[in-house]
Design a protein around this motif. Structure first.
Motif, mmCIF file in Angstrom:
data_model
loop_
_atom_site.group_PDB
_atom_site.id
_atom_site.type_symbol
_atom_site.label_atom_id
_atom_site.label_comp_id
_atom_site.label_asym_id
_atom_site.label_seq_id
_atom_site.Cartn_x
_atom_site.Cartn_y
_atom_site.Cartn_z
ATOM 1 N N LEU A 1 0.827 -1.206 0.000
ATOM 2 C CA LEU A 1 0.000 0.000 0.000
ATOM 3 C C LEU A 1 0.861 1.256 0.000
ATOM 4 C CD1 LEU A 1 -2.954 -0.807 2.454
ATOM 5 C CD2 LEU A 1 -3.007 -0.631 -0.037
ATOM 6 N N LEU A 2 1.992 1.179 0.679
ATOM 7 C CA LEU A 2 2.898 2.332 0.730
ATOM 8 C C LEU A 2 3.382 2.690 -0.676
ATOM 9 C CD1 LEU A 2 4.651 4.361 2.336
ATOM 10 C CD2 LEU A 2 6.401 2.567 2.449
ATOM 11 N N ASP B 1 1.948 1.805 -3.511
ATOM 12 C CA ASP B 1 0.784 2.245 -4.288
ATOM 13 C C ASP B 1 0.463 3.711 -4.014
ATOM 14 O OD1 ASP B 1 0.518 -0.247 -5.400
ATOM 15 O OD2 ASP B 1 -1.090 -0.905 -4.052
ATOM 16 N N TYR B 2 0.660 4.106 -2.778
ATOM 17 C CA TYR B 2 0.364 5.484 -2.372
ATOM 18 C C TYR B 2 1.391 6.471 -2.934
ATOM 19 C CZ TYR B 2 -0.110 9.530 0.758
ATOM 20 O OH TYR B 2 -0.251 10.792 1.268
ATOM 21 N N GLU C 1 -10.267 5.210 -0.708
ATOM 22 C CA GLU C 1 -9.119 4.610 -1.376
ATOM 23 C C GLU C 1 -8.292 3.794 -0.381
ATOM 24 O OE1 GLU C 1 -8.000 4.623 -4.470
ATOM 25 O OE2 GLU C 1 -9.542 5.912 -5.374
ATOM 26 N N SER D 1 -5.166 3.185 -0.244
ATOM 27 C CA SER D 1 -3.900 3.815 0.129
ATOM 28 C C SER D 1 -4.095 5.006 1.067
ATOM 29 C CB SER D 1 -3.150 4.269 -1.121
ATOM 30 O OG SER D 1 -3.917 5.178 -1.870
ATOM 31 N N TYR D 2 -5.363 5.425 1.277
ATOM 32 C CA TYR D 2 -5.620 6.550 2.168
ATOM 33 C C TYR D 2 -5.123 6.255 3.586
ATOM 34 C CZ TYR D 2 -8.191 10.085 4.855
ATOM 35 O OH TYR D 2 -8.532 11.104 5.708
ATOM 36 N N ILE E 1 -2.499 4.922 4.416
ATOM 37 C CA ILE E 1 -1.073 5.245 4.501
ATOM 38 C C ILE E 1 -0.880 6.715 4.844
ATOM 39 C CG2 ILE E 1 1.085 5.375 3.200
ATOM 40 C CD1 ILE E 1 0.270 2.537 3.890
#
Length: 445
Positions: A356-357, A359-360, A392, A394-395, A397
């Motif tokens: 996720l990090l 992706d963010y 989302e 990734s939010y 993160i």
């Protein structure tokens, strides 16, 4: 307009009326919609009227109100398109203009700072201002040695007004926030507050501008006027011949002009720290002037206003900044998390999903991963919406990452610069410029 409104209660009332005006127009709009008016037409009218009130008020109050408005204006490209139209004209007005103060006030300030015989030094002074900023306005003049000069004079009461406005805007952050979906208003106000005292000190500004003018003196692309004289509320610099700023290129520039000046903007922001030890930290279009070439082709870029300058420890950007961008682009997840923890971006005991990090962060470093990257309003809006949308994945993160205090001004400048590039819709050799000027970005092998 006369001097800055100095009574705190009067300025507070003007600022407090902003969210009330929006609420009132929304209530009236609801009534119109219940009466059968199309929803889109009603919302467009509300946004147009709100934008006009908001930026007219910020511009007329000057002080911290206008400083906040100018900082906000570079994020215009992040607004949803249905809202951007009504806001765009009012936003960009703040980038180049504001109502003037009386000529006599200017002369009184010059006499106080330069002495009663100031007309012997400044042998001619234009009666009207050529430009206005958040805490001062600029007049054209002529120095006793024949040089044409720019005379920047601080508005009377600017310091008190600046501090009072920013305190009030901090209190109103939550209620002003709905006017700008996708933009977090509170940290923007806090950052402007943190830099306020430096920007009021014309001696600090003169020191920074002298340094930049010295190192860029023979640069073929960047022009920085040297300092001629300064006092507590007066700063006199060499005159810069320019008929427009980046605001004109944003409005009507050709593709060639957009790409050319976009490249110069990025090069200046990243090359400046390595040559001066300082970062010009006020990237709104009015500070970057167009100096056309004699043959009509895109020419040089002049840089003004060194009140907001980050004096970087070690004399350049931190090595870890370039390293983090490179590791994100390489998707080196383990090393990336280790570096983020070491730099204080991830605090102890905070667990972060590595996938996720990446992706963010990956879309944010996308401009560095190709030879040339075209910045657009659509790309900018997509990033803001993705980062600020709780739906989302990734939010999660975003709320776990921490921005160390030493990066606050760098981050604001970085985001502001990207905002201007997105307004320009410029194609820029981002990778090449960062490879040359950002420590840690180039592959160490």
């Amino acid at each position: 307009m006369v001097d800055l409104p100095r009574k705190a209660a009067a300025r507070t009332a003007r600022l407090a009326a902003l969210p009330l005006g929006y609420a009132g127009r929304s209530a009236v709009g609801l009534g119109r919609r219940l009466g059968g008016a199309p929803a889109e037409a009603v919302m467009s009218d509300i946004q147009a009227r709100t934008a006009e009130q908001l930026f007219r008020t910020l511009g007329e109050l000057k002080g911290g109100a206008m400083k906040f408005g100018q900082a906000l204006s570079v994020f215009e490209a992040a607004l949803p398109e249905e809202m951007a139209g009504p806001y765009r004209e009012q936003l960009t007005k703040l980038q180049d203009s504001a109502p003037p103060m009386p000529t006599q006030t200017v002369r009184d300030t010059l006499a106080r700072d330069l002495g009663p015989d100031w007309p012997k030094q400044l042998v001619w002074l234009d009666g009207g201002p050529t430009a206005a900023a958040s805490i001062g306005q600029v007049h054209k003049g002529r120095w006793h040695d024949g040089r044409e000069v720019a005379v920047k004079v601080q508005y009377p009461g600017a310091g008190d007004a600046l501090r009072a406005d920013l305190r009030q805007l901090a209190r109103l952050a939550k209620t002003i926030g709905p006017l700008f979906p996708g933009i977090d208003i509170k940290p923007l106000v806090e950052e402007v507050q943190a830099r306020a005292e430096d920007e009021l000190d014309y001696r600090l500004e003169a020191e920074a501008q002298r340094r930049f003018a010295e190192v860029f003196r023979d640069d073929p692309d960047i022009v920085i006027p040297d300092v001629v004289a300064q006092g507590e509320a007066v700063l006199i610099t060499e005159w810069l011949d320019s008929d427009s700023s980046l605001a004109r290129i944003i409005k009507e520039g050709t593709t060639e002009e957009r790409d050319h000046y976009g490249d110069l903007l990025v090069r200046f922001l990243f090359e400046g720290p390595s040559r001066t030890g300082m970062l010009h930290a006020d990237p709104h279009p009015g500070n970057f002037r167009i100096i056309p070439a004699e043959d009509g082709s895109p020419g040089r870029m002049g840089v003004l206003d060194f009140g907001a300058v980050a004096r970087l420890p070690g004399g350049t950007f931190p090595d870890e900044m370039g390293t983090l961008i490179r590791l994100t682009a390489l998707e080196d997840k383990e090393q990336l998390i280790a570096e983020l923890r070491r730099g204080g971006f991830i605090k102890d005991k905070i667990k972060v999903d590595a996938d996720l990090l990446v992706d963010y962060l990956a879309p944010l470093v996308e401009p560095t991963m190709v030879e040339r990257f075209r910045f657009t309003r659509e790309w900018m809006r997509a990033q803001f919406q993705r980062i600020n949308d709780p739906r989302e994945p990734s939010y999660t993160i975003a709320i776990k990452l921490n921005l160390p205090p030493s990066y606050m001004l760098i981050h604001r400048t970085w985001m502001g610069g990207i905002g201007v590039l997105s307004q320009l819709e410029a194609e820029v050799a981002f990778n090449e410029i960062l490879t040359e000027h950002l420590p840690g970005f180039a592959d160490p092998t």
